[in-house]
Design an enzyme around this catalytic site. Structure first.
Site, PDB file in Angstrom:
ATOM      1  N   ASP A 106      63.062   4.531  80.631  1.00  0.00           N
ATOM      2  CA  ASP A 106      61.912   4.129  81.455  1.00  0.00           C
ATOM      3  C   ASP A 106      62.211   2.868  82.260  1.00  0.00           C
ATOM      4  O   ASP A 106      61.504   1.861  82.152  1.00  0.00           O
ATOM      5  CB  ASP A 106      60.677   3.891  80.590  1.00  0.00           C
ATOM      6  N   GLU A 140      53.612  12.537  83.485  1.00  0.00           N
ATOM      7  CA  GLU A 140      53.492  11.126  83.128  1.00  0.00           C
ATOM      8  C   GLU A 140      54.276  10.251  84.099  1.00  0.00           C
ATOM      9  O   GLU A 140      54.804  10.715  85.097  1.00  0.00           O
ATOM     10  CB  GLU A 140      53.990  10.904  81.699  1.00  0.00           C
TER      11      GLU A 140
END
Length: 324
Positions: free
Chosen positions: A49, A215
C-alpha cells in the site's frame, strides 16, 4: 487495502518484509510500452500500500506496517528505510479499535497542502468494519516531529462502509476532500475543513461493486476531470493474488465516475490499467504523484510472492485517459 493483508502481516511478511531487501533492478513489463518508463528500483523495496511523494530532490514512500513505514530515495531508484512515524500507538486508537494489533497501521496517504505534510492512515482488524482513519502532520517530511492530529472519521460493524484506505484529494478550486473505503457499499468521498482537515459535510458514494473486492481509492484532478483509481479483486495472497488497478473519471469530484466504455463505477465499471504479469502478481494499492508518476505494490513470483514497490511514469492518451 484488503483485510486479508493482516494475516500476512502476522506471518512471514511481518518477519521479513520490512527488513532491508536488496534486489536486482525491478524492471516492470506489465504492458508493452515504448513511451513510459518503468523505474529500475534497488535497495529496500519491501512495501505494501505505498503512497509516493517528493520533497526537494528526495522521493518518499509511506506504507502499511508498524507505526507507518517510511522509505526514502535520493535519486528515485535506490530506496532505504527511515524510522517509523509512530514509535508507539496514540492512546486514543484503542478507544475506537480495541482489538487492533499493537501499532499496526494500514494504507497511509501522504500529501502536501497549505504548508504542511498531511498523512492520513487507517487502523482496523481483519474481517471487521470497526475501523478508524487518523491524521498526523508535520511542517516537512525531512523535519519530522510528526503531530498527532487525532481521529478523522470512524465506522463500526453497524455501518455499511469501512473507514480505511484514506486519500487526500485537492479539487480544482483548492479545497481538500478525503476519499476512502473498502468493499461493502464501496468507495466514498467527503469534503474536509481547510483548517482542521477533517470532514465537514456529506459523504458521497463514488464507486461500488456487487462481486469481488473494491478498495484503495486515489483521486486526482487533471484538465477538467477527476480521475478515480482503485484496486479490485483480492490482494494479500502472494502469487495467488489477483488484484488489479482500475480507473474512471468524472467532471465532478462527487461523481458520477465512468470508465472508457461509459459504464458507471457505481455499477461495477472500471477500465483496467494494470493486471500484472507472470512475475508481478496482483498489482494494487496505487498512489499517483503530480499526474506523472504512479506507485503500487505487486507480489514477486521470483521471490516467494513477497510484496514489493513498483514505480512507473504515468502517461495520458489523446482522449485524456491514463496509460503506461
Amino acid at each position: 487495502m484488503l483485510k486479508a493483508w493482516k494475516k500476512s502481516v502476522q506471518g512471514k511478511f511481518a518477519r521479513t518484509a520490512f527488513a532491508a531487501v536488496t534486489s536486482a533492478a525491478l524492471l516492470l513489463s506489465v504492458v508493452p510500452s515504448t513511451s513510459a518508463e518503468h523505474w529500475a528500483l534497488t535497495g529496500d523495496v519491501a512495501v505494501h500500500d505505498p503512497s509516493i511523494t517528493k520533497e526537494g530532490n528526495a522521493w518518499y514512500i509511506f506504507s502499511t506496517g508498524q507505526g507507518i513505514q517510511v522509505q526514502r530515495s535520493d535519486d528515485g531508484r535506490n530506496f532505504y528505510r527511515l524510522p517509523q512515524i509512530f514509535l508507539s500507538p496514540p492512546s486514543w486508537w484503542k478507544s475506537y479499535v480495541p482489538k487492533q494489533k499493537t501499532n499496526d497501521v494500514w494504507a497511509p496517504d501522504a500529501q502536501k497542502y497549505n504548508g504542511r505534510v498531511w498523512v492520513y492512515y487507517s487502523i482496523s482488524t481483519f474481517g471487521s468494519r470497526t475501523s478508524a482513519i487518523g491524521l498526523t502532520s508535520a511542517t516537512s517530511i525531512g523535519a519530522g516531529s510528526w503531530r498527532d492530529d487525532g481521529l478523522v472519521l470512524r465506522t463500526t460493524d453497524s455501518d455499511d462502509y469501512n473507514a480505511i484506505d484514506p486519500n487526500l484529494v485537492i479539487d480544482a478550486s483548492g479545497n481538500p476532500w478525503l476519499s476512502f473505503g473498502s468493499w461493502n457499499s464501496g468507495l466514498k468521498v467527503t469534503r474536509l475543513d481547510k483548517n482542521t482537515m477533517k470532514p465537514t459535510g456529506q459523504i458521497y458514494s463514488i464507486a461500488r461493486r456487487t462481486a469481488g473486492g473494491l478498495e484503495a481509492p486515489h483521486v486526482t484532478y487533471r484538465n477538467g476531470y477527476y480521475y478515480l483509481f482503485a484496486s479490485i479483486d483480492n490482494c494479500c495472497k502472494g502469487v495467488d493474488s489477483n488484484y488489479k488497478i482500475i480507473y474512471g473519471r468524472s467532471t465532478s469530484i462527487t461523481g458520477p465516475y465512468v470508465d472508457k466504455s461509459g459504464k458507471s463505477l457505481m455499477d461495477g465499471g472500471g477500465t483496467i490499467l494494470d493486471a500484472g504479469n507472470d512475475r508481478w502478481r496482483g498489482p494494487g494499492g496505487q498512489s499517483v504523484y503530480n499526474n506523472s508518476v504512479i506507485a503500487r505494490h505487486a507480489y514477486d513470483a521470483t521471490d516467494g510472492g513477497n510484496p514489493k514497490l513498483l514505480i512507473s511514469d504515468l502517461k495520458w492518451d489523446s482522449a485524456g485517459w491514463p496509460t503506461y
